[in-house]
Design a protein around this motif. Structure first.
Motif, mmCIF file in Angstrom:
data_model
loop_
_atom_site.group_PDB
_atom_site.id
_atom_site.type_symbol
_atom_site.label_atom_id
_atom_site.label_comp_id
_atom_site.label_asym_id
_atom_site.label_seq_id
_atom_site.Cartn_x
_atom_site.Cartn_y
_atom_site.Cartn_z
ATOM 1 N N ILE A 90 0.835 -1.205 0.000
ATOM 2 C CA ILE A 90 0.000 0.000 0.000
ATOM 3 C C ILE A 90 0.869 1.254 0.000
ATOM 4 C CG2 ILE A 90 -1.640 1.317 1.419
ATOM 5 C CD1 ILE A 90 -2.747 -1.515 2.291
ATOM 6 N N ILE A 91 1.920 1.261 0.803
ATOM 7 C CA ILE A 91 2.836 2.404 0.839
ATOM 8 C C ILE A 91 3.484 2.607 -0.522
ATOM 9 C CG2 ILE A 91 5.022 3.252 1.793
ATOM 10 C CD1 ILE A 91 2.855 3.548 3.828
ATOM 11 N N LYS A 92 3.855 1.526 -1.177
ATOM 12 C CA LYS A 92 4.486 1.629 -2.499
ATOM 13 C C LYS A 92 3.552 2.271 -3.508
ATOM 14 C CE LYS A 92 7.046 -1.159 -5.892
ATOM 15 N NZ LYS A 92 7.528 -2.538 -6.224
ATOM 16 N N ILE A 93 2.287 1.862 -3.487
ATOM 17 C CA ILE A 93 1.294 2.460 -4.385
ATOM 18 C C ILE A 93 1.077 3.922 -4.033
ATOM 19 C CG2 ILE A 93 -1.154 2.430 -5.033
ATOM 20 C CD1 ILE A 93 -1.012 -0.662 -4.593
ATOM 21 N N ALA A 94 0.949 4.221 -2.750
ATOM 22 C CA ALA A 94 0.730 5.599 -2.311
ATOM 23 C C ALA A 94 1.891 6.499 -2.722
ATOM 24 C CB ALA A 94 0.542 5.640 -0.799
ATOM 25 N N ASP A 95 3.105 6.007 -2.567
ATOM 26 C CA ASP A 95 4.283 6.789 -2.951
ATOM 27 C C ASP A 95 4.299 7.066 -4.450
ATOM 28 O OD1 ASP A 95 5.117 6.874 -0.343
ATOM 29 O OD2 ASP A 95 6.677 5.343 -0.569
ATOM 30 N N LYS A 96 3.832 6.122 -5.215
ATOM 31 C CA LYS A 96 3.768 6.287 -6.679
ATOM 32 C C LYS A 96 2.922 7.497 -7.057
ATOM 33 C CE LYS A 96 2.045 3.728 -10.739
ATOM 34 N NZ LYS A 96 1.458 2.431 -11.184
ATOM 35 N N TYR A 97 1.871 7.743 -6.270
ATOM 36 C CA TYR A 97 0.952 8.855 -6.558
ATOM 37 C C TYR A 97 1.139 10.026 -5.586
ATOM 38 C CZ TYR A 97 -1.442 5.440 -9.513
ATOM 39 O OH TYR A 97 -1.738 4.507 -10.487
ATOM 40 N N SER A 98 2.155 9.953 -4.737
ATOM 41 C CA SER A 98 2.450 11.012 -3.749
ATOM 42 C C SER A 98 1.251 11.292 -2.845
ATOM 43 C CB SER A 98 2.886 12.302 -4.462
ATOM 44 O OG SER A 98 4.039 12.082 -5.227
ATOM 45 N N ILE A 99 0.675 10.230 -2.318
ATOM 46 C CA ILE A 99 -0.485 10.332 -1.427
ATOM 47 C C ILE A 99 -0.074 9.862 -0.032
ATOM 48 C CG2 ILE A 99 -2.840 9.545 -0.982
ATOM 49 C CD1 ILE A 99 -3.023 8.948 -4.015
ATOM 50 N N PRO A 100 -0.349 10.633 1.014
ATOM 51 C CA PRO A 100 0.011 10.199 2.372
ATOM 52 C C PRO A 100 -0.843 9.026 2.835
ATOM 53 C CG PRO A 100 -1.272 12.217 2.464
ATOM 54 C CD PRO A 100 -0.981 11.974 1.010
ATOM 55 N N VAL A 101 -0.244 8.159 3.648
ATOM 56 C CA VAL A 101 -0.946 7.020 4.225
ATOM 57 C C VAL A 101 -1.113 7.227 5.724
ATOM 58 C CG1 VAL A 101 -0.791 4.549 4.758
ATOM 59 C CG2 VAL A 101 -0.178 5.384 2.477
ATOM 60 N N LEU A 102 -2.341 7.072 6.172
ATOM 61 C CA LEU A 102 -2.689 7.127 7.597
ATOM 62 C C LEU A 102 -3.107 5.715 7.983
ATOM 63 C CD1 LEU A 102 -5.285 9.659 9.134
ATOM 64 C CD2 LEU A 102 -4.809 7.417 10.055
ATOM 65 N N GLU A 103 -2.372 5.071 8.866
ATOM 66 C CA GLU A 103 -2.707 3.712 9.289
ATOM 67 C C GLU A 103 -3.706 3.737 10.445
ATOM 68 O OE1 GLU A 103 0.804 0.953 9.725
ATOM 69 O OE2 GLU A 103 1.844 2.849 9.303
ATOM 70 N N ASP A 104 -4.869 3.128 10.227
ATOM 71 C CA ASP A 104 -5.827 2.955 11.315
ATOM 72 C C ASP A 104 -5.447 1.660 12.045
ATOM 73 O OD1 ASP A 104 -7.973 2.409 12.974
ATOM 74 O OD2 ASP A 104 -9.478 3.106 11.544
ATOM 75 N N THR A 105 -4.803 1.826 13.190
ATOM 76 C CA THR A 105 -4.277 0.706 13.958
ATOM 77 C C THR A 105 -5.094 0.512 15.231
ATOM 78 O OG1 THR A 105 -2.164 1.648 13.203
ATOM 79 C CG2 THR A 105 -2.013 -0.324 14.528
ATOM 80 N N ALA A 106 -6.375 0.926 15.177
ATOM 81 C CA ALA A 106 -7.228 0.929 16.370
ATOM 82 C C ALA A 106 -7.255 -0.416 17.073
ATOM 83 C CB ALA A 106 -8.645 1.355 16.003
#
Length: 400
Positions: free
Chosen positions: A143-159
């Motif tokens: 998921i991080i790799k895909i997000a980095d490809k599009y320069s989108i921040p990732v927020l992990e919901d680790t609840a």
């Protein structure tokens, strides 16, 4: 789960430290405190435990999501992608900041399907929220790799996954920030409460200010109320008693996970006798928190028969297709666009234009998977007799 099973002298001691000062508020009253700042201490210890630089304590896991989204600059006109199997709080927080939730399928990890994620990205996508559901890892590296490809921040919901890891790295530390819940049924609990962790100092500063009405927390001669404010905020402050309980519970977290793993292993042994059964795919079994035990049947009909047998013996499992809190097709208020707002917001714009319509059949792969999946919450203190009886019920259900 949950941590209240092992409340003891440690929690009482931390709470009494607070009550002895008479200060429940996390800021100010320095002369009365005698150096006791429990929320600040909890933040520091939680960040250190997770191996990151910063932690911001807040009032709930839901508040943690909103505070993190606000700090990331997410707002009206933006889309935020999350998964269709999560607690309602994930997408409620997205609506709360004015953005639109977009939902992906889940795969056999029961978390975000990276392939479907990439299909859902548009020019309006400003954040991605994978959820480490039921205590185990999403495919966060993909998921991080895909997000980095599009320069989108990732927020992990680790609840639901405090203490979980992937290849030795703590969940919540892969993206720009990670959020946690400490509510009454979490592995570690403060009754209510949440946390955001990040390695970004500026993001931490913004979260700290936003969660306290925008106050910049700089020392000034006028005391509280004399601080400056860069922007408007809101009140999501954790109080000292919650911080005190959090300190004691955090010290027990690893041992709680060990107990859950032991209990989960026994349940898995019992369920393995069911014909055609399979188990949730774990990215890293060692890093699983074992908060839940999940088993997958061959189809929805077998799932119903097995659960009917389990219910008859008093050990019915959760079927997420029937659960209205966690699965997209059962969110009738989301699908129906129900809101208290007279103008229909957030589903309708103030001008009357429909902002979003959700199709109940939009996630067919997830629906098929959830329809044949059963889950047991795993307690810390299940007791040998209870575990034995559950395993007997599972073995009996093998003939269903």
């Amino acid at each position: 789960m949950p941590g209240f099973e092992i409340f003891g002298e440690e929690e009482k001691k931390e709470i009494m430290d607070v009550l002895d000062t008479g200060v429940l508020f996390r800021y100010e009253f320095h002369d009365q405190r005698n150096g006791v700042y429990k929320v600040k201490e909890f933040e520091e210890k939680f960040a250190r435990y997770c191996g990151c630089e910063h932690a911001q304590a807040v009032t709930s896991g839901t508040a943690a999501l909103k505070v993190a989204l606000m700090a990331l600059g997410i707002g009206p006109g933006d889309e935020v992608i999350t998964q269709g199997f999560t607690f309602v709080a994930t997408w409620e927080a997205i609506f709360e900041v004015g953005a639109i939730p977009v939902f992906t399928e889940v795969d056999r990890t029961l978390n975000m399907d990276p392939a479907d994620l990439e299909k859902k990205i548009t020019s309006r996508t400003k954040c991605i929220i994978p959820v480490h559901m039921l205590g185990a890892q999403a495919r966060i590296k993909e998921i991080i790799k895909i997000a980095d490809k599009y320069s989108i921040p990732v927020l992990e919901d680790t609840a639901q996954a405090a203490g979980g890891t992937l290849d030795g790295k703590y969940l919540g530390t892969f993206g720009r920030c990670g959020t946690f819940s400490f509510d009454s049924v979490k592995t570690m609990t403060t009754g209510e409460g949440g946390m955001v962790i990040t390695g970004d100092g500026e993001l931490k500063k913004t979260m700290s200010e936003y969660h306290d009405h925008g106050h910049d927390h700089k020392v000034n001669p006028g005391g509280r109320g004399g601080e400056g404010r860069r922007f408007i905020g809101f009140n999501y402050r954790m109080m000292e008693i919650q911080g005190a309980i959090g300190i004691a519970q955090l010290a027990k977290l690893d041992s709680m996970i060990v107990a859950q793993k032991r209990n989960k292993a026994k349940l898995k042994e019992g369920a393995s006798k069911i014909p055609g059964v399979s188990f949730r795919e774990l990215m890293d079994e060692d890093g699983d928190t074992a908060t839940f035990f999940t088993f997958i049947l061959q189809d929805s009909e077998q799932c119903k028969r097995v659960n009917e047998s389990l219910r008859a013996d008093g050990f019915g499992a959760i079927n997420w297709a029937e659960n209205s809190w966690h699965f997209y097709p059962a969110w009738e208020h989301l699908l129906g666009g129900k809101t208290t707002s007279s103008c229909g917001y957030p589903f309708v714009s103030p001008g009357g234009k429909r902002r979003v319509i959700y199709d109940p059949e939009a996630l067919p792969k997830s629906a098929d998977l959830m329809g044949k999946t059963l889950v047991y919450p795993v307690s810390i203190k299940m007791g040998e007799e209870v575990l034995d009886n559950m395993c007997k019920a599972l073995e009996k259900a093998a003939g269903a």
